[in-house]
Design an enzyme around this catalytic site. Structure first.
Site, mmCIF file in Angstrom:
data_model
loop_
_atom_site.group_PDB
_atom_site.id
_atom_site.type_symbol
_atom_site.label_atom_id
_atom_site.label_comp_id
_atom_site.label_asym_id
_atom_site.label_seq_id
_atom_site.Cartn_x
_atom_site.Cartn_y
_atom_site.Cartn_z
ATOM 1 C CG ASP A 97 50.821 38.186 28.865
ATOM 2 O OD1 ASP A 97 52.039 37.971 28.952
ATOM 3 O OD2 ASP A 97 50.212 39.013 29.570
ATOM 4 C CG ASP A 138 52.946 42.553 32.112
ATOM 5 O OD1 ASP A 138 51.793 42.261 31.741
ATOM 6 O OD2 ASP A 138 53.975 41.999 31.684
ATOM 7 C CG MET A 155 47.971 39.252 23.706
ATOM 8 S SD MET A 155 49.605 39.456 22.976
ATOM 9 C CE MET A 155 50.558 39.774 24.456
ATOM 10 C CG MET A 182 46.839 42.625 27.039
ATOM 11 S SD MET A 182 48.534 42.155 26.753
ATOM 12 C CE MET A 182 48.504 40.495 27.414
ATOM 13 C CB SER A 222 54.707 36.588 30.882
ATOM 14 O OG SER A 222 54.080 36.481 29.604
ATOM 15 C CG MET A 278 50.160 47.374 30.755
ATOM 16 S SD MET A 278 50.650 45.659 30.931
ATOM 17 C CE MET A 278 51.597 45.405 29.417
ATOM 18 C CG HIS A 282 47.639 41.031 31.125
ATOM 19 N ND1 HIS A 282 48.883 41.464 30.706
ATOM 20 C CD2 HIS A 282 46.791 42.069 30.921
ATOM 21 C CE1 HIS A 282 48.785 42.711 30.264
ATOM 22 N NE2 HIS A 282 47.524 43.101 30.381
ATOM 23 C CG HIS A 306 51.433 37.694 33.618
ATOM 24 N ND1 HIS A 306 50.632 38.539 34.357
ATOM 25 C CD2 HIS A 306 51.516 38.223 32.372
ATOM 26 C CE1 HIS A 306 50.254 39.552 33.584
ATOM 27 N NE2 HIS A 306 50.782 39.388 32.372
#
Ligand code: DX5
Ligand code: ZN
Length: 228
Positions: A38, A178, A40, A71, A11, A140, A69, A36
């Site tokens: 992330d 994750d 957000m 979020m 990540s 998660m 991913h 990965h």
């Protein structure tokens, strides 16, 4: 998937953004095939990370599979832009979608793989109607929003349940885990049926090449079943 078949997906949230390109190149040099990413928004999670410009700039130099991913609240609003930026797979949170079925279709119609993520507190029942159509379930093992948290062992039960259901009902989704994955917790995750292990701190803190060697991940073998 059997135990020697697992994939490590570092990540980049844990990377040093001052030298992000060099760190990603080091991962590729060490045989890592999946990154990965992330994203957000400060709404769905109490933190803000990065977005389209970062993804499209690393896309130019990197051949790895981009496991994005999201979020973010109502991710369906941005699927097309993430695909244009270079996503190969888009994982959305079941808790963040107004219509999960529609969002999965939108992701597939945009030409990329789809994952559904579940927070530790979200019951597994939430994803059961979609097992046939999703490519991946992201379990998660921490509350989303931050790297470096403690692995929550109770989430292993979800992976075991999904693994058993997958073989009983002959589904093809991959199981990804994750949060808090390191040399110790990765074994527990693999033994619970996890195929793809996301690791931020365990890969990026210290010597990246050494960390990748310790975390392993038979990338070649995994390519046979690869999540592509
Ligand atoms: C947390 C992210 C995870 C996190 C993993 O919201 O989804 O991918 O960056 O970081 P570590 O491996 O440090 O727990
Ligand atoms: Zn993540």
């Amino acid at each position: 998937m059997d135990t020697e078949n697992f994939q490590i997906a570092p990540s980049i949230l844990a990377a040093d953004f001052n030298i992000l390109g060099a760190q990603i190149a080091e991962l590729e040099k060490n045989g890592i095939e999946m990154l990965h990413i992330d994203v957000m928004d400060g709404m769905f999670v109490p933190s803000i990370s990065f977005g389209f410009p970062v993804i499209s700039s690393i896309r130019k130099e990197c051949r790895m599979f981009f496991d994005v991913h999201l979020m973010i609240e109502r991710p369906e609003r941005y699927v097309k832009e993430f695909v244009i930026s270079g996503a190969d797979s888009i994982t959305v949170h079941a808790e963040a979608c107004e219509d999960l079925n529609q969002t999965i279709d939108l992701i597939h119609d945009s030409g990329v793989k789809c994952g559904i993520a579940l927070n530790p507190e979200t019951e597994i029942e939430r994803v059961l109607p979609y097992l046939e159509k999703t490519d991946m379930i992201l379990v998660m093992s921490v509350r989303p929003g931050f790297g470096g948290q403690r692995f929550r062992e109770e989430t292993l039960k979800k992976a075991e349940f999904l693994r058993d259901l997958r073989s009983e009902e002959k589904h093809h989704f991959f199981i990804e885990m994750d949060g808090g994955i390191n040399k110790r917790t990765k074994e527990m995750a693999i033994n619970s049926g996890v195929d793809i292990l996301v690791a931020g701190t365990a890969v990026f803190s210290g010597d990246i090449s050494e960390n990748v060697r310790i975390m392993g991940g038979s990338t070649y073998a995994f390519r046979k079943h690869s999540f592509r």
